[in-house]
Design an enzyme around this catalytic site. Sequence first.
Site, mmCIF file in Angstrom:
data_model
loop_
_atom_site.group_PDB
_atom_site.id
_atom_site.type_symbol
_atom_site.label_atom_id
_atom_site.label_comp_id
_atom_site.label_asym_id
_atom_site.label_seq_id
_atom_site.Cartn_x
_atom_site.Cartn_y
_atom_site.Cartn_z
ATOM 1 N N GLY A 13 0.774 -1.236 0.000
ATOM 2 C CA GLY A 13 0.000 0.000 0.000
ATOM 3 C C GLY A 13 0.800 1.278 0.000
ATOM 4 N N SER A 15 2.648 2.513 -2.549
ATOM 5 C CA SER A 15 2.827 3.163 -3.856
ATOM 6 C C SER A 15 1.815 2.606 -4.850
ATOM 7 C CB SER A 15 4.254 2.926 -4.390
ATOM 8 O OG SER A 15 4.473 1.540 -4.619
ATOM 9 N N ILE A 17 -1.027 1.408 -7.304
ATOM 10 C CA ILE A 17 -2.442 1.075 -7.125
ATOM 11 C C ILE A 17 -2.778 0.901 -5.646
ATOM 12 C CG2 ILE A 17 -4.151 -0.746 -7.515
ATOM 13 C CD1 ILE A 17 -2.884 -1.118 -10.312
ATOM 14 N N GLY A 18 -1.901 0.268 -4.885
ATOM 15 C CA GLY A 18 -2.166 0.061 -3.469
ATOM 16 C C GLY A 18 -2.335 1.366 -2.712
ATOM 17 N N TYR A 149 4.353 -14.193 -14.834
ATOM 18 C CA TYR A 149 3.465 -13.258 -14.135
ATOM 19 C C TYR A 149 2.007 -13.624 -14.400
ATOM 20 C CZ TYR A 149 1.217 -8.832 -12.859
ATOM 21 O OH TYR A 149 0.415 -7.871 -12.306
#
Length: 246
Positions: A13, A15, A17-18, A149
Amino acid sequence: MSSDRKIALVTGGSSGIGLAIARKFAASGMQVIVAGRRQEALDRAVSQLGEDASGIVADVSNLTSLDTLFSQIRSDFGRIDVLVANAGVGVHAPLGQITEAGFDQQFDINVKGIVFTVQAALPLLNPGSSIVIVGSTSSIDPGPSMSIYGATKAAVRNLVRSWVSDLKGSGIRINIVSPGPTNTQSLRDAFGEHAEEGLAFLRKKSPIGRIGEPDEIAEVAAFLASESASYVNGVELFADGGASQA
């Protein structure tokens, strides 16, 4: 802290999107806890989120670190109302150049990390709680050089398919938001010196002619976490401007 104020944990959280999700939650009045591996980045995030936010150093791929994280949350807050399992990593490597280190790193964080984050959080989640996992459109459309990924994100989708049944009767909902390409520093870093060419390719692929913004993904995560989505359970919601359907 008011006992009826929702408590949210966002892993990864500090940086991208978080952080955008944590910012959205904080703006809605939640008590927000952000977890990440670097204290300096967490301190910067908390300074943006406000005085009621807190940061805890944690590595989701390390079970001892996760135990410490959730023990501290239990001690400080007693529960979690919203869990956002966002921590993840992607390594570009085409077939023929896949390394064991890159393979292990992605599966350790993106799959093992999700499994044991959710499992460790369960004792702190009550009926009415919501789990939101941040996946990726790579679960169905990984593209060149992103096979590992993509495999990790497909694995997460299948975990949730099973967990919906495991959680039956608990009153806990679990959903996935799967962003398409999103304007984060990590996306730019993944392209390296070819960042502008890579972003141009992604914009051209998009039916709406652009990539997403972190705040747009945060809106979707906030919806899935909210009472507005009280009958939404077990979905993978693609937030990608339609790119995965093109």
